[in-house]
Design a protein around this motif. Structure first.
Motif, mmCIF file in Angstrom:
data_model
loop_
_atom_site.group_PDB
_atom_site.id
_atom_site.type_symbol
_atom_site.label_atom_id
_atom_site.label_comp_id
_atom_site.label_asym_id
_atom_site.label_seq_id
_atom_site.Cartn_x
_atom_site.Cartn_y
_atom_site.Cartn_z
ATOM 1 N N ARG A 122 -7.028 -6.562 1.254
ATOM 2 C CA ARG A 122 -7.357 -5.458 0.361
ATOM 3 C C ARG A 122 -8.513 -4.655 0.957
ATOM 4 O O ARG A 122 -9.471 -5.226 1.458
ATOM 5 C CB ARG A 122 -7.740 -6.003 -1.014
ATOM 6 N N ASP B 101 0.853 -1.191 0.000
ATOM 7 C CA ASP B 101 0.000 0.000 0.000
ATOM 8 C C ASP B 101 0.886 1.238 0.000
ATOM 9 O O ASP B 101 1.818 1.336 0.805
ATOM 10 C CB ASP B 101 -0.874 -0.050 1.265
ATOM 11 N N GLU C 30 -3.100 0.075 -3.904
ATOM 12 C CA GLU C 30 -2.805 -1.184 -3.224
ATOM 13 C C GLU C 30 -2.781 -2.311 -4.246
ATOM 14 O O GLU C 30 -3.512 -2.282 -5.234
ATOM 15 C CB GLU C 30 -3.849 -1.472 -2.144
#
Length: 486
Positions: free
Chosen positions: A423, A342, A390
């Protein structure tokens, strides 16, 4: 009232940060939320010792009573706590009266699955408290050998008659536990050295709490013959070792540098960290090797030499003994597709950029990002971009490098980067949030209720460069993403 969802530690702290308009700074395995506003002053921080084993630290003064409605999952985590300063109130559902947890009191709470509990932290008191939260279900999944002893100790000490009933234990005032809790609370560092200080005290505090619960208070090993000044000096051992990490550093050399005798040095290390001096030095080198694996492309041999070991086989052996994985297996786990990378950054748009140009940037991102398994969100406000991306590490870093070299972006500043387990934007290929009227792209993702324009509209142009502001934006976006996925 703050309705707090029992989630992973960082997401829970993010809920606090948004509720109190706080500044959240994230590090690997640690995070800290600070406030200095109409809500109060101080901080709440967390340290993740192992997956499923987290410490929460309150060192804060609230301007109004904080009422927390804690919504528990069905995992039945253990909450071990100690109030160093101030007190709090707690009650389970259907209870009329709150129970008081006094200053200096040791307490243990186990929730009923999928239930809730109320906590009140009174206003205008210097509230200092340490919580140790253990989720046995998550802990069982860890490959680290030390977790076996923790699970065994919990199983032996807490044989509950009915696993669906809540459990509460309020112990006596116990200065022994307070000694370790105070070390944890007063340590404000969230770097590798701060984590080791905290980890050692946490493990000693947990052991003392289990002993207290088992009515075994015969041990006096918590007392130290060292003064606070001497203990304070010993906490600088980590800085000295890291500054000389590739060299062999002896106890005598460290003793001379810290102006403390070798005997006191070793006694203080044992008291603060729960390790011998040599064990502590080994742990510091190994923790630094993990950071190098996360942040560099050095191979294992290069990392081995960089942290002061001459034998790769010996380095691999002690790494495996400590963390449950070999260095290569550990690194591979972070290169696995299941572990995401990220990056959150803020950049200034090039002066001549038009709304049409921004539309093109977003449309291209939506077209190509799915091919590289990249998701995220983008804010465009007053000619400033804020973006969260991400996905797999290699693809994310390649995309970010392209952004840095894109003439339409300037003054690119990274607000946070690192690995994470899940996620947060499953269906947001590149959600867009903006109150710029010239943009024509469709607003994607569940972003309409974020009210970011209210937050961003309050600040002047100079404040738009504030890292604090964009960390708040990041927290709001991520909380909304998690709520959308729930």
């Amino acid at each position: 009232m703050l309705s707090l969802r029992e989630e992973n530690p960082l997401d829970m702290l993010r809920q606090f940060s948004v509720h109190f308009d706080g500044d959240l700074i994230e590090n690997l395995g640690a995070a800290k939320m600070s406030i200095a506003n109409e809500h109060g002053s101080g901080y709440i921080s967390l340290y993740e010792i192992l997956p499923g084993f987290t410490a929460w630290i309150y060192n804060i003064n609230f301007c109004r009573d904080l009422v927390i409605n804690m919504n528990f999952t069905d995992d039945r985590p253990y909450y071990f706590g100690y109030n160093v300063s101030g007190y709090q109130l707690q009650k389970f559902p259907k209870e009329v009266d709150y129970k008081k947890i006094s200053q200096g009191q040791n307490f243990i709470i186990i929730s009923k699955p999928n239930s809730s509990s109320e906590f009140i932290i009174p206003k205008d008191i210097a509230y200092k408290c340490c919580y140790i939260i253990i989720n046995p279900e998550l802990l069982k999944k860890s490959k680290i050998p030390s977790k076996i002893r923790i699970i065994q100790d919990l199983a032996e000490s807490f044989k509950l008659e009915n696993e669906n009933d809540p459990f509460r234990y309020f112990g006596n005032i116990d200065a022994r536990i307070g000694t370790y809790a105070d070390i944890i609370i007063e340590n404000e560092r969230t770097d590798i050295i701060g984590r080791l200080i905290t980890e050692g005290a946490i493990l000693r505090m947990l052991g003392s709490q289990i002993e207290a619960h088992d009515h075994d208070s015969k041990t006096n090993n918590y007392k130290s013959s060292l003064t606070k000044s001497e203990l304070s000096r010993i906490t600088y051992i980590g800085d000295y070792v890291l500054n000389n990490i590739s060299e062999k550093v002896s106890i005598d050399e460290i003793s001379l540098h810290l102006r403390i005798s070798p005997k006191k040095l070793q006694s203080g290390i044992r008291f603060l960290y729960g390790y011998s001096a040599n064990e502590y030095l080994t742990r510091l080198r190994l923790e630094h090797s993990k950071e190098l694996m996360h942040s560099t492309d050095m191979n294992i041999s290069e990392i081995c030499f960089a942290v002061g070991y001459q034998s790769k086989s010996y380095f691999s052996k002690i790494f495996l003994d400590t963390f449950g994985n070999s260095p290569s297996a550990y690194r591979k786990s972070y290169e696995d597709a299941n572990l995401l990378y990220d990056i959150s950054y803020r950049s200034l748009a090039e002066d001549s950029l038009t709304g049409k140009d921004v539309d093109e940037i977003i449309n291209i991102a939506r077209l190509f990002n799915p091919q590289f398994n990249i998701t995220g969100s983008i804010v465009f406000h007053r000619n400033i971009f804020f973006q969260i991306i991400e996905g797999p590490k290699k693809e994310v870093l390649t995309l970010f490098n392209n952004i840095c070299n894109d003439r339409r972006h300037k003054d690119v500043q990274v607000m946070w980067q690192g690995f994470k387990m899940k996620r947060e934007f499953d269906d947001w290929v590149m959600a867009t949030i903006s109150d710029e009227g010239e943009l024509k792209v469709e607003i994607q993702g569940n972003t309409k209720n974020l009210e970011l324009s209210n937050l961003l509209g309050k600040v002047d142009k100079s404040a738009m460069d504030s890292e604090n502001l964009w960390r708040k934006v990041r927290n709001i976006i991520k909380l909304n993403a998690n709520e959308s996925a729930a």
